[in-house]
Design a protein around this motif. Sequence first.
Motif, PDB file in Angstrom:
ATOM      1  N   GLU A 147      39.035 -21.211 -16.162  1.00  0.00           N
ATOM      2  CA  GLU A 147      38.823 -21.340 -17.610  1.00  0.00           C
ATOM      3  C   GLU A 147      37.835 -20.282 -18.094  1.00  0.00           C
ATOM      4  O   GLU A 147      38.008 -19.685 -19.161  1.00  0.00           O
ATOM      5  N   MET A 148      36.791 -20.030 -17.314  1.00  0.00           N
ATOM      6  CA  MET A 148      35.788 -19.043 -17.730  1.00  0.00           C
ATOM      7  C   MET A 148      36.342 -17.617 -17.678  1.00  0.00           C
ATOM      8  O   MET A 148      35.987 -16.775 -18.495  1.00  0.00           O
TER       9      MET A 148
ATOM     10  N   ALA B 222      37.669 -24.927 -13.568  1.00  0.00           N
ATOM     11  CA  ALA B 222      36.572 -24.467 -14.426  1.00  0.00           C
ATOM     12  C   ALA B 222      36.348 -22.953 -14.298  1.00  0.00           C
ATOM     13  O   ALA B 222      36.120 -22.263 -15.300  1.00  0.00           O
ATOM     14  N   ARG B 223      36.449 -22.433 -13.086  1.00  0.00           N
ATOM     15  CA  ARG B 223      36.229 -20.995 -12.909  1.00  0.00           C
ATOM     16  C   ARG B 223      37.334 -20.198 -13.616  1.00  0.00           C
ATOM     17  O   ARG B 223      37.073 -19.212 -14.299  1.00  0.00           O
TER      18      ARG B 223
ATOM     19  N   ILE C  33      30.038 -16.130 -15.553  1.00  0.00           N
ATOM     20  CA  ILE C  33      31.175 -17.010 -15.234  1.00  0.00           C
ATOM     21  C   ILE C  33      30.752 -18.136 -14.296  1.00  0.00           C
ATOM     22  O   ILE C  33      31.065 -19.307 -14.528  1.00  0.00           O
ATOM     23  N   GLU C  34      30.018 -17.795 -13.263  1.00  0.00           N
ATOM     24  CA  GLU C  34      29.709 -18.793 -12.241  1.00  0.00           C
ATOM     25  C   GLU C  34      28.838 -19.944 -12.776  1.00  0.00           C
ATOM     26  O   GLU C  34      29.214 -21.102 -12.664  1.00  0.00           O
TER      27      GLU C  34
ATOM     28  N   ILE D 187      35.899 -27.096  -9.941  1.00  0.00           N
ATOM     29  CA  ILE D 187      35.471 -25.721 -10.222  1.00  0.00           C
ATOM     30  C   ILE D 187      36.476 -24.703  -9.689  1.00  0.00           C
ATOM     31  O   ILE D 187      36.803 -23.726 -10.369  1.00  0.00           O
TER      32      ILE D 187
ATOM     33  N   ALA E 175      30.796 -21.977 -15.356  1.00  0.00           N
ATOM     34  CA  ALA E 175      31.869 -22.753 -14.707  1.00  0.00           C
ATOM     35  C   ALA E 175      31.291 -24.011 -14.056  1.00  0.00           C
ATOM     36  O   ALA E 175      31.899 -25.090 -14.107  1.00  0.00           O
TER      37      ALA E 175
END
Length: 477
Positions: free
Chosen positions: A97-98, A94-95, A75-76, A90, A79
């Motif tokens: 979203e992951m 973005a994080r 994930i990290e 992020i 992202a």
Amino acid sequence: MIIDGKAADAQDGRLIDVENPATRQVIAQVPRGGEADVDRAVRAAAKAFESWREVPPRDRGRLLMKIADAVEAEIEPIARTVALETGNAIRTQARGEMKVTADVFRYFGGLASEAKGETIPLGENMLCYTRREPIGVVGGIVPWNMPVGLGTLKIAMSVAVGNTLVLKAAEDAPLGLLRVAEICQQFLPPGVLNLITGFGEEAGAALARHPLVRKLSFTGSTEVGKLIMHAAADRIVPVSLELGGKSPAIVFPDANDDKTVDGVITGMRFTRQGQSCTAGSRLFLHRDIFDSFLEKVTAKLSKLKIGDPLDEATDMGAIINRKQFDRVCSYIKDGLGQKEGRVLIGGLPPKDGPLAQGYFVQPTVFAGVANDWRIAREEIFGPVMVAIPWDDEREAIRMANDSHYGLAAYVWTRDITKALRTAHAIESGWVQVNQGGGQMPGMSYGGFKQSGIGREYSLEGMLDGFTQRKCVTVNLQ
Ligand code: NAI
Ligand code: MG
């Protein structure tokens, strides 16, 4: 790109630059796939379909679960990639979203064996039943605003029920999705998932018209959605279209509170720079609370931190590219040019200073807007919200429905009768009452009117959109 389980360049060797919209620097290059590449990918998918459709559904589901675990472990880094290529912050985007991406693989993995048929009672001497069969090669096309989440939805729904897929990533944000597609290759047989990078008019159009593609699933603009539907019409191929929106948020006078203000800001997706098809971009406020509600909105928006998407302190990042940036600015100019319009916060972006290094646009709110202005009718896909007053509930609903779009809507009141009456009267595929959050796996999601056709995200969405029903009638006499 990934074709038939292997990394692939474009046949003619051409490349596309991927830009970081926060700095305007090129961060990577990906193949500029064309017709020949799409053809190779579709043929690989068609070949893989022959055996993939025969894999027992729960085994297919187990592979999706393993992909979910593998994605979760990354994930990290993914992202970070998504934040770099999209400009989405992020921490706020973005994080999350992951996390949704891993969840979507797991959710549809669990549903793989739920493609059940029915038996139909035609009489004691007849056996009549239906089977849900896969359709074949799916052609998927996704945009850049939530590139991995939306791509994953198409992957998971397609392959869970035995289809194979050629997915075209968005030219502006292909990197995160490429990584997820690479992870998928560790678990899926070659050819089940193929990923093409390239421009819409080249790779996307070639995919939409390929004769071996049996189903098209598109997320993006209404304009391109129409082209996809035309291409599908030539071959009588089913389509699902998740298109644009200009979604209303209707606030009743009793909801003049902080929770509603926060929800309206979330619903407008300001922290994704408004780049969301479900953005509640038309705010219909009861006249009694018009000014005081907007004061609270602007006070909160003025505290959002805009800047480097990778900085954990950042709330709001950059617009995806120059074209969209110019487009959003042209709408703001249009609003500023209207005599009765008032800009309460934001406006045109600064010409110098740190924010001028990238495609940054501040949260912008216009008041005094009429529902028939361009900024109130067209999808801006930027952090621009218009506020329109109303006196009568029916007037609010009429204005809300006066749109060729009908994707999402938000209703804010503690009065359950008014809330549900309004929810039922609104012409949108998804109405939220007293909340402004995003889609969750399991819910039916899709648009009314020009916002789309078909429903995705849910079990029914997967069954209706990615399987076809066969009826078998047996005479037992
Ligand atoms: P777009 O609809 O052109 O792009 C979405 C995807 O379609 C991309 O992968 C693109 O390569 C592909 N595509 C473009 N032209 C194609 C064609 N002729 N045949 C096949 N595929 C094609 O969206 P764009 O240009 O990035 O943004 C323009 C506007 O579209 C935005 O301002 C916004 O209003 C709307 N939009 C809506 C989205 C949504 O989620 N509903 C997502 C992205 C954009
Ligand atoms: Mg376009």
